[in-house]
Structures are given as C-alpha cells and as structure tokens.
Design a protein around this motif. Structure first.
Motif, PDB file in Angstrom:
ATOM      1  N   SER A  29      -1.607  -6.786   4.474  1.00 18.68           N
ATOM      2  CA  SER A  29      -1.481  -5.374   4.808  1.00 18.68           C
ATOM      3  C   SER A  29      -2.622  -4.983   5.732  1.00 18.68           C
ATOM      4  CB  SER A  29      -1.505  -4.514   3.540  1.00 18.68           C
ATOM      5  OG  SER A  29      -1.538  -3.141   3.860  1.00 18.68           O
ATOM      6  N   ARG A  30      -2.282  -4.358   6.863  1.00 17.48           N
ATOM      7  CA  ARG A  30      -3.313  -3.919   7.814  1.00 17.48           C
ATOM      8  C   ARG A  30      -2.945  -2.548   8.379  1.00 17.48           C
ATOM      9  NH1 ARG A  30      -2.403  -6.889  11.892  1.00 17.48           N
ATOM     10  NH2 ARG A  30      -1.887  -5.215  13.382  1.00 17.48           N
ATOM     11  N   ALA A  80       0.845  -1.192   0.000  1.00 17.42           N
ATOM     12  CA  ALA A  80       0.000   0.000   0.000  1.00 17.42           C
ATOM     13  C   ALA A  80       0.879   1.240   0.000  1.00 17.42           C
ATOM     14  CB  ALA A  80      -0.937   0.011   1.201  1.00 17.42           C
ATOM     15  N   LEU A  81       0.411   2.280  -0.650  1.00 14.68           N
ATOM     16  CA  LEU A  81       1.178   3.526  -0.747  1.00 14.68           C
ATOM     17  C   LEU A  81       0.268   4.706  -0.432  1.00 14.68           C
ATOM     18  CD1 LEU A  81       3.128   3.052  -4.118  1.00 14.68           C
ATOM     19  CD2 LEU A  81       4.087   2.924  -1.818  1.00 14.68           C
ATOM     20  N   GLN A 126       0.823  -3.151   9.966  1.00  9.96           N
ATOM     21  CA  GLN A 126       1.508  -4.444   9.926  1.00  9.96           C
ATOM     22  C   GLN A 126       1.398  -4.984   8.510  1.00  9.96           C
ATOM     23  OE1 GLN A 126      -0.001  -7.495  12.578  1.00  9.96           O
ATOM     24  NE2 GLN A 126       1.962  -8.540  12.654  1.00  9.96           N
ATOM     25  N   SER A 127       2.524  -5.436   7.954  1.00 12.61           N
ATOM     26  CA  SER A 127       2.479  -5.895   6.575  1.00 12.61           C
ATOM     27  C   SER A 127       3.525  -6.966   6.307  1.00 12.61           C
ATOM     28  CB  SER A 127       2.685  -4.722   5.609  1.00 12.61           C
ATOM     29  OG  SER A 127       3.975  -4.196   5.744  1.00 12.61           O
ATOM     30  N   GLY A 143      -7.730  -3.657   5.904  1.00 11.07           N
ATOM     31  CA  GLY A 143      -6.605  -4.154   5.117  1.00 11.07           C
ATOM     32  C   GLY A 143      -7.017  -5.253   4.175  1.00 11.07           C
ATOM     33  N   SER A 144      -6.033  -6.059   3.781  1.00 10.83           N
ATOM     34  CA  SER A 144      -6.285  -7.153   2.844  1.00 10.83           C
ATOM     35  C   SER A 144      -5.241  -8.244   3.063  1.00 10.83           C
ATOM     36  CB  SER A 144      -6.227  -6.655   1.395  1.00 10.83           C
ATOM     37  OG  SER A 144      -4.926  -6.182   1.079  1.00 10.83           O
ATOM     38  N   TYR A 145      -5.600  -9.452   2.630  1.00 13.49           N
ATOM     39  CA  TYR A 145      -4.704 -10.608   2.767  1.00 13.49           C
ATOM     40  C   TYR A 145      -4.823 -11.436   1.491  1.00 13.49           C
ATOM     41  CZ  TYR A 145      -2.440 -14.656   4.988  1.00 13.49           C
ATOM     42  OH  TYR A 145      -1.583 -15.687   5.317  1.00 13.49           O
ATOM     43  N   ARG A 146      -3.686 -11.654   0.844  1.00  9.49           N
ATOM     44  CA  ARG A 146      -3.636 -12.502  -0.341  1.00  9.49           C
ATOM     45  C   ARG A 146      -2.582 -13.587  -0.103  1.00  9.49           C
ATOM     46  NH1 ARG A 146      -4.786 -11.238  -5.771  1.00  9.49           N
ATOM     47  NH2 ARG A 146      -4.589  -9.003  -5.336  1.00  9.49           N
ATOM     48  N   PRO A 147      -2.980 -14.753   0.414  1.00 10.14           N
ATOM     49  CA  PRO A 147      -2.018 -15.851   0.536  1.00 10.14           C
ATOM     50  C   PRO A 147      -1.467 -16.232  -0.830  1.00 10.14           C
ATOM     51  CG  PRO A 147      -4.043 -16.321   1.759  1.00 10.14           C
ATOM     52  CD  PRO A 147      -4.312 -15.125   0.915  1.00 10.14           C
TER      53      PRO A 147
END
Length: 501
Positions: free
Chosen positions: A325-326, A98-99, A316-317, A366-370
């Motif tokens: 990313s959170r 994320a930016l 936290q990332s 946030g998001s999570y992509r395993p």
C-alpha cells in the motif's frame, strides 16, 4: 448474527465520575474556563445485512460557564471509534489494506425544558493501515456547530446516533469502490451525557431557592418567563485551512521511484479518491561535510516558508498474495535564503547567503508485507534542488562571485523516515538523508574563475540533511490549522544518519 458490543466497564465508570464531579459546572465556576467533555460509549451498528458493535470515545473542549447570548463553541472535537478487525474485514470482503473514515454524530442539546439536535458531521479520520489482527481505530476530528441560548440555565450535551462512511484509501480498480455506510445507535442502559455548560446572566448563575436542580419546564407556560428563548445552532465556519494555506495548487509529476517498490504484478497507480489541499511547515539542518558545519534550513526565527501540499494525490496497492500500500502526495516548497558562516579549509571564515531552487516534492508513504514475511513501513520525500551562492564575504571582506554562482546541475534530495518517527504527510515527523552536492560553475567576475574554490570547499557526497515536518493543515484536519512551526531537530545533523530503505 448480532455481536455484543464491548463494554469497558471500568472506563465507563471513570468517565461517569469525571462527568459528575467536573463537567456539570455549578455556581462559582469561572466564566469561560474550559474542561474536556468526554464520554465512552458502546454502539450497536448495522451495515448492509450485518450487525456488530463498536466503542466510541467522544471528546470535546467546552467552556464551563458562558454569559447568556454568547456562543458555546465546542473545540478540539474528537470521535475515536474502535472496531474489531473481523467486523471491518466483513465490510470489505475484497480486502482493503488501508481505510479512511468520515463520522457524523448526532448530539442532543437540552436547556430549560427545550431540546434541539446538533449534527457533528464531516469529522474526518486520516487513512489508516489495517493491522493483521486486533482492533481497528479511527480518530475523527473536525469543526462542529456552535450553540447559543438567550437565558440562564444549564446546556447539556448528550451523544446520539453515529454514522461512519468508510472508504478504501488505496483503490486497486479503475472505479473506486463506494463508501460503506455504517449506522449505529447507542446501546441501551448507558449514560449518554458528554458534558454541560452553565449559562449565566449578568448577576451570575441562577439558583433555585430550595437548593434543588430545576426540573424540565414547559416553554409555553406563561409562569415560566425564562423558557422559550430557543436553542440556536450556528453552521460550521469554513475551515481555517482556507485562510492558512496558499491558494495555488502544487503542480508537477510525482516521482515515487525512491519509495519501496511494489510487486512486479501490481497494477499502475490510481488517482486518489479524495485528495485534499493543505500546508505545513518543515525545517531543519543541512551540513557541508567538507566544512564540518551546518546551516539552518527554513529558519523558524525568520519568517519560515510553508510547504504547499496536495495530500493523497494518487495511490497504488496490492492485496494478495503480497500486501502493498502506497499513498503519494505532491508539494511545493519555496525556501527562503539561508545564511551561514564556515571556516574554509579550516582557517578562513567565509559568510554566504544560499538560495535554494526546488522542484516539486514527491511524498510517498506506505507499507509492504510480502507473503509470509514481516511488514516494512516506509516514508520518503524526494525532489531536485539547485544551490546559488551570493553575498559572500571572506574574513569580513566582500567577494564578488557574480549573479550565477551555482551548482553546475540540479541534484536529488532524498530524506526518509520510519514509523513512529514519520507515518504520513498529515501527522508529519522527522526525516533524514544524505546528498551529493555537484561541482559549482559561474562563480567569479572580471575573468576571475572561482569555480574550483567552491567546488573544492563544498562539493561532494555525505552532506547530511535532517528535517522535521509539522502536522498538515487541511480542510479535513482543521484542528491542525493554522499549521504550527515545529522546533528545530534536537539532534544536530552530525549525530544521526539516514535510515536505509
């Protein structure tokens, strides 16, 4: 290697038509009518040793006509930049899930042969999660300087150099990376005009006798008495957030246990690089399942309370092999009392006032992509709450429940949202959840124990909560200041259930 900027020919032509027909206001325009100035521009950019192109859509609300000596105040300024995902990846070779971005745009002002330069700076874009492919967009907003001229004539606004300061929104190291500066110049062969404002004297707009547009004039020419008054550029006033929001800063521990957990190997949370203080409104419904009814939370008709929030207090990332990313924010929310009338056990009308005692609100998005799997977005607000009942009436007759009729222990409130209903705390949205209300204690006076009555009527699981949060006013989002009060959710609490994790 130099990338050719994308040239949106049709959109540029459309913008030129709009500018030519509407924004260059002529005689007869109403004083202070506002229209949107707009320019779609291609830029050539440099960052370090790399060069690439980007597109920028610049918009601002300008008055069509103002009297001489009155400030021209561009409002609703937005600089939307579009970059190729590959170019952004080259700027952050170590990865950046994320930016955030801050923009500065030079704007050339011309009036009666004179020119000046205004700096539209500190235009902030909220943190943006980078897509796996395609374009990356940042929507920069913020206040900009006002402009004043002392004589009649056209004040024209033209876009100039553009600078971006891009920062990883979720640093994974102890020392956050420095911003990456991107410096851009407009590509050649473009119309850079954003719009114009006609400045008039007391007798209306000046018109040359031959019907032509006056050309550039020499400010030092004694035969030109209308020139030489200068273009005054005033500094940006303090953001409205300074007056709109509480002065105290929310305190407490962030509880991110309700958020989608990171991979086991993730580093611990890090302090946010640029947390911002702000406020917003949130309101909605809370149901009592046993009573088959609901009460309004933070009633918009009765001086609702603001949510006092510190945005992006920690992050936290993880970049690889999984992408997580959170962003965690912290808030306080002192709710006003709610009033409600229920039919106890289906036939006895009971009216009561409910006081809420809330702990700190933890807001995690946030998001999570395993690795090798699809991405999951998440948004959750969690806090501890106690309820106190007072001013109770049964069938119109006061019932003295004492000063300490309350839930026996605090209970946890967890409401969740998913994109596009709720993306982050800045843009707000709709959240839903179900709570388990504990049994009551301390109810009754003079030796009368009313605890079993309220426990039987109210306590238990499955009590639905539905909230809607408005956009958050901060110093970096002044266009959302003061915060608006949202309407109550259109759907009652009994028709929608909380989304799963």
């Amino acid at each position: 290697m130099l990338r050719r900027p994308r040239r949106r020919t049709a959109l540029l032509a459309c913008s030129a038509t709009v500018l030519g027909t509407g924004l260059l206001a002529g005689p007869g325009a109403a004083v202070d009518d506002e229209r949107t100035a707009r320019g779609t521009l291609a830029y050539q950019c440099r960052a370090g040793d790399g060069e690439f192109g980007l597109d920028a859509l610049v918009e601002a609300s300008l008055p069509t006509t103002v009297p001489a000596g009155r400030a021209i105040r561009p409002e609703s300024v937005r600089v939307r930049t579009t970059l190729d995902r590959a170019d952004v990846a080259a700027l952050f070779p170590e990865g950046a899930p994320a930016l955030s971005s801050e923009a500065a745009l030079d704007v050339r002002l011309t009036h009666q042969g004179e020119a000046a330069r205004a700096h539209w700076q500190r235009l902030a874009a909220p943190a943006t999660t980078l897509p796996a492919e395609g374009a990356v967009e940042f929507a920069h907003t913020g206040p900009v300087p006002s402009v004043t001229v002392g004589s009649a004539g056209e004040v024209r606004f033209e876009a100039g150099a553009l600078t971006l300061a891009m920062t990883t929104a979720d640093p994974t190291r102890e020392t956050p990376a420095a911003p990456v500066d991107v410096r851009c110049e407009p590509a050649a062969g473009q119309d850079l005009v954003l719009g114009a404002v006609q400045v008039v004297g007391s007798s209306g707009p000046e018109q040359p006798g031959d019907g032509t547009t006056p050309g550039p004039q020499n400010p030092e020419d004694p035969a030109n008495p209308g020139a030489g008054d200068g273009i005054d550029i005033a500094p940006v006033q303090p953001a409205a957030a300074a007056e709109s929001c509480p002065t105290e800063i929310p305190t407490g521990e962030i509880d991110y246990s309700e958020a989608l957990p990171p991979p086991d190997y993730a580093p611990p949370p890090q302090p946010g690089r640029s947390p911002s203080h702000g406020c917003t409104y949130a309101l909605g419904y809370a149901s009592v399942r046993k009573l088959n009814g609901a009460m309004i939370i933070n009633d918009p008709q009765r001086k609702p309370a603001v949510v006092n929030v510190m945005v992006a207090l920690q992050t936290q990332s993880v970049v690889r092999p999984d992408n997580y990313s959170r962003i965690d924010s912290l808030a306080s929310f002192d709710l006003p009392d709610a009033e409600s009338t229920f039919l106890t056990f289906g036939f006895q009308p009971v009216t009561a006032r409910v006081s809420f005692e809330n702990g700190p609100l933890s807001i995690s998005t946030g998001s999570y992509r395993p690795a090798g799997q699809p991405k999951t977005d998440f948004a959750v607000i969690a806090f501890w709450q106690s309820l106190r009942l007072h001013d109770v009436e049964v069938n119109g007759t006061p019932l003295d429940v004492g000063p300490s009729c309350r839930t026996k222990k605090p209970f946890k409130v967890v409401v969740r949202g998913k994109s596009p209903d709720y993306v982050n705390v800045l843009t707000g949205g709709r959240l839903r959840g179900d709570v388990d209300i504990p049994e009551f204690s301390g109810c009754g006076t003079g030796g009368e124990d009313l605890d079993p009555l309220f426990t039987a009527a109210i306590s238990g699981p499955g009590n639905h909560v539905e909230l809607v949060q408005e956009k958050t006013c901060t110093a970096t989002t002044p266009v959302w200041c003061p915060p608006a009060i949202p309407p109550l959710p259109a759907t009652g609490p009994s028709t929608a259930r909380a989304p799963g994790r």
